[in-house]
Design an enzyme around this catalytic site. Structure first.
Site, mmCIF file in Angstrom:
data_model
loop_
_atom_site.group_PDB
_atom_site.id
_atom_site.type_symbol
_atom_site.label_atom_id
_atom_site.label_comp_id
_atom_site.label_asym_id
_atom_site.label_seq_id
_atom_site.Cartn_x
_atom_site.Cartn_y
_atom_site.Cartn_z
ATOM 1 N N HIS A 17 0.850 -1.204 0.000
ATOM 2 C CA HIS A 17 0.000 0.000 0.000
ATOM 3 C C HIS A 17 0.882 1.249 0.000
ATOM 4 O O HIS A 17 0.612 2.214 -0.719
ATOM 5 C CB HIS A 17 -0.890 0.062 1.247
ATOM 6 C CG HIS A 17 -1.897 -1.037 1.370
ATOM 7 N ND1 HIS A 17 -2.032 -1.777 2.513
ATOM 8 C CD2 HIS A 17 -2.836 -1.502 0.505
ATOM 9 C CE1 HIS A 17 -3.016 -2.663 2.367
ATOM 10 N NE2 HIS A 17 -3.515 -2.512 1.150
ATOM 11 N N LYS A 41 -17.426 -6.613 7.138
ATOM 12 C CA LYS A 41 -16.183 -7.317 7.456
ATOM 13 C C LYS A 41 -15.839 -7.077 8.929
ATOM 14 O O LYS A 41 -16.139 -6.022 9.470
ATOM 15 C CB LYS A 41 -15.029 -6.753 6.612
ATOM 16 C CG LYS A 41 -15.076 -7.154 5.156
ATOM 17 C CD LYS A 41 -13.770 -6.710 4.491
ATOM 18 C CE LYS A 41 -13.828 -6.802 2.987
ATOM 19 N NZ LYS A 41 -12.620 -6.262 2.340
ATOM 20 N N ARG A 90 -2.323 -6.243 -8.364
ATOM 21 C CA ARG A 90 -1.165 -7.118 -8.111
ATOM 22 C C ARG A 90 -1.030 -8.169 -9.195
ATOM 23 O O ARG A 90 0.028 -8.362 -9.769
ATOM 24 C CB ARG A 90 -1.332 -7.823 -6.756
ATOM 25 C CG ARG A 90 -1.166 -6.905 -5.589
ATOM 26 C CD ARG A 90 -1.614 -7.534 -4.312
ATOM 27 N NE ARG A 90 -3.037 -7.906 -4.410
ATOM 28 C CZ ARG A 90 -3.794 -8.269 -3.397
ATOM 29 N NH1 ARG A 90 -3.271 -8.356 -2.199
ATOM 30 N NH2 ARG A 90 -5.064 -8.563 -3.550
ATOM 31 N N SER A 128 -2.910 -7.818 3.097
ATOM 32 C CA SER A 128 -3.090 -7.663 4.546
ATOM 33 C C SER A 128 -3.514 -8.991 5.172
ATOM 34 O O SER A 128 -3.069 -9.337 6.268
ATOM 35 C CB SER A 128 -4.146 -6.607 4.845
ATOM 36 O OG SER A 128 -3.772 -5.368 4.303
#
Ligand code: PNS
Length: 165
Positions: A17, A41, A90, A128
């Site tokens: 990040h 979440k 990514r 993460s």
């Protein structure tokens, strides 16, 4: 003034990040990191903790600010007079979800564009969730996180292990 929003959960912020934030800060007059305050979440860190960690790791970037938001991302951009959403890509596995979000946001707010930055190869595998999993199994995480963030993750994992959180 060109204002970009870099949104995400940042639970916690990783070096991947950080790399996207540094590069975005060079391209825009102002970058707002939008930390999603999401009821669905269950994050490891509270939204305040995530915002504070981001503030610490971006303290050297004068045109970067950190805010939390609830609700629709495009409304957050509108409130902040921002024109561009930045997301990191990514691998091809990210693409489908990212494309769906970008297209949906475009339908809701045609004046807002999404741009994608390919992550630095060094961090192309990083997430993460993976970092949290390694931390819970007591693995080494220092190569993925800024030192101050690593410390917080270690502390949080220890609290969880003791059952205090
Ligand atoms: O880091 P993440 O969890 O992949 O980030 C996802 C995020 C925060 C960008 C996305 O969930 C989001 O924008 N949520 C806000 C609600 C919203 O606007 N949803 C419609 C987007 S299609």
């Amino acid at each position: 003034m060109r204002i970009a929003v870099y949104p995400g959960s940042f639970d916690p912020v990783t070096l991947g990040h950080g790399d996207i934030i540094e590069r975005t800060a060079k391209m825009f007059d102002k970058v707002i990191i939008g930390v999603l305050n999401n009821n669905v979440k269950t994050p490891l860190f509270s939204v305040e903790e995530r915002v504070n960690m981001l503030k610490e790791v971006t303290a050297h970037l004068p045109n970067v600010e950190v805010q939390s938001f609830e609700g629709l991302l495009v409304e957050f951009l509108r409130r902040n007079d921002a024109q561009v959403i930045v997301r990191g890509l990514r691998a091809v596995t990210d693409f489908e979800y990212e494309l769906q979000m970008a297209q949906t946001n475009r339908v809701m707010a045609p004046e807002i564009d999404t741009i994608f930055l390919t992550t630095n190869l060094k961090y192309s595998y990083l997430s993460s969730s993976i970092v949290k999993e390694i931390a819970f199994y007591d693995g080494q995480i220092s190569q993925f996180l800024a030192p101050e963030v690593e410390e917080r993750v270690r502390a949080k994992v220890a609290e969880r292990a003791e059952g205090t959180v």
